[in-house]
Design a protein around this motif. Structure first.
Motif, short mmCIF file in Angstrom:
data_model
loop_
_atom_site.label_atom_id
_atom_site.label_comp_id
_atom_site.label_asym_id
_atom_site.label_seq_id
_atom_site.Cartn_x
_atom_site.Cartn_y
_atom_site.Cartn_z
N LEU A 218 0.80 -1.21 0.00
CA LEU A 218 0.00 0.00 0.00
C LEU A 218 0.84 1.27 0.00
CD1 LEU A 218 -2.70 -1.05 2.61
CD2 LEU A 218 -2.85 -1.14 0.13
N THR A 219 2.10 1.19 0.39
CA THR A 219 2.93 2.38 0.52
C THR A 219 4.26 2.21 -0.21
OG1 THR A 219 3.79 1.58 2.63
CG2 THR A 219 1.91 3.06 2.72
N ARG A 220 4.18 1.88 -1.49
CA ARG A 220 5.39 1.58 -2.25
C ARG A 220 5.18 1.87 -3.73
NH1 ARG A 220 7.33 -4.64 -2.85
NH2 ARG A 220 9.03 -4.26 -4.29
N PHE A 221 6.23 2.39 -4.39
CA PHE A 221 6.21 2.48 -5.84
C PHE A 221 7.62 2.29 -6.39
CE2 PHE A 221 6.69 7.05 -4.79
CZ PHE A 221 7.69 7.45 -5.66
N PHE A 222 7.70 2.06 -7.69
CA PHE A 222 8.96 1.81 -8.38
C PHE A 222 9.20 2.97 -9.34
CE2 PHE A 222 11.37 0.06 -11.95
CZ PHE A 222 12.40 -0.60 -11.30
N SER A 223 10.44 3.47 -9.39
CA SER A 223 10.77 4.58 -10.27
C SER A 223 12.08 4.32 -10.99
CB SER A 223 10.89 5.88 -9.45
OG SER A 223 11.21 6.96 -10.28
N THR A 224 12.17 4.82 -12.21
CA THR A 224 13.41 4.75 -12.96
C THR A 224 14.08 6.12 -13.05
OG1 THR A 224 12.18 5.01 -15.02
CG2 THR A 224 12.70 2.76 -14.34
N PHE B 49 7.10 4.94 -12.09
CA PHE B 49 7.16 4.06 -13.26
C PHE B 49 6.11 2.96 -13.13
CE2 PHE B 49 8.88 0.40 -15.60
CZ PHE B 49 9.09 0.97 -16.84
N ALA B 50 5.95 2.42 -11.91
CA ALA B 50 4.96 1.37 -11.67
C ALA B 50 4.59 1.36 -10.19
CB ALA B 50 5.52 0.01 -12.06
#
Length: 125
Positions: free
Chosen positions: A11-17, A119-120
């Protein structure tokens, strides 16, 4: 308390490039735009799993303490949707003190400000 009990990374996470300086600057601006002024940005060291950690402390809508940290750590996107092997950064919010729903409201505000660097989304968020 175990780290896994402090937050639900789904719930508290994202992926970035995006580059780390852009991520940390954007997170800093997002938190400040939400009225959080007690911030401490700390670069990681070789022994730590993260590259940058941003600690924060504020009061929630009820006047109760809400504190935690956001870490940026190297990661590879899980094999979903045909985008396996993409290297980037895992951005995770970790709770120290506070009501989980207030933390989720804070994260929602951060996510809306950081849409350009996401990113996702990882998990169900």
């Amino acid at each position: 308390m175990a780290a896994s009990q402090r937050t639900n990374p789904n719930l508290t996470r994202f992926f970035s490039t995006s580059p780390v300086p852009l991520i940390s600057t954007t997170l800093d601006r997002a938190l400040r735009s939400l009225g959080i002024t007690q911030l401490h940005l700390k670069p990681g060291s070789p022994e730590q799993a993260y590259v940058v950690s941003i600690s924060f402390k504020t009061l929630d809508k009820r006047g109760q303490e809400l504190s935690g940290r956001i870490t940026v750590a190297p990661s590879v996107l899980p094999e979903e949707g045909g985008m396996e092997g993409v290297e980037g950064w895992d951005v995770v919010l970790w709770k120290r003190v506070g009501e989980p729903m207030e933390l989720k409201r804070l994260w929602t505000g951060v996510m809306s400000f950081c849409a350009a660097i996401v990113f996702a989304k990882i998990g169900r968020a």
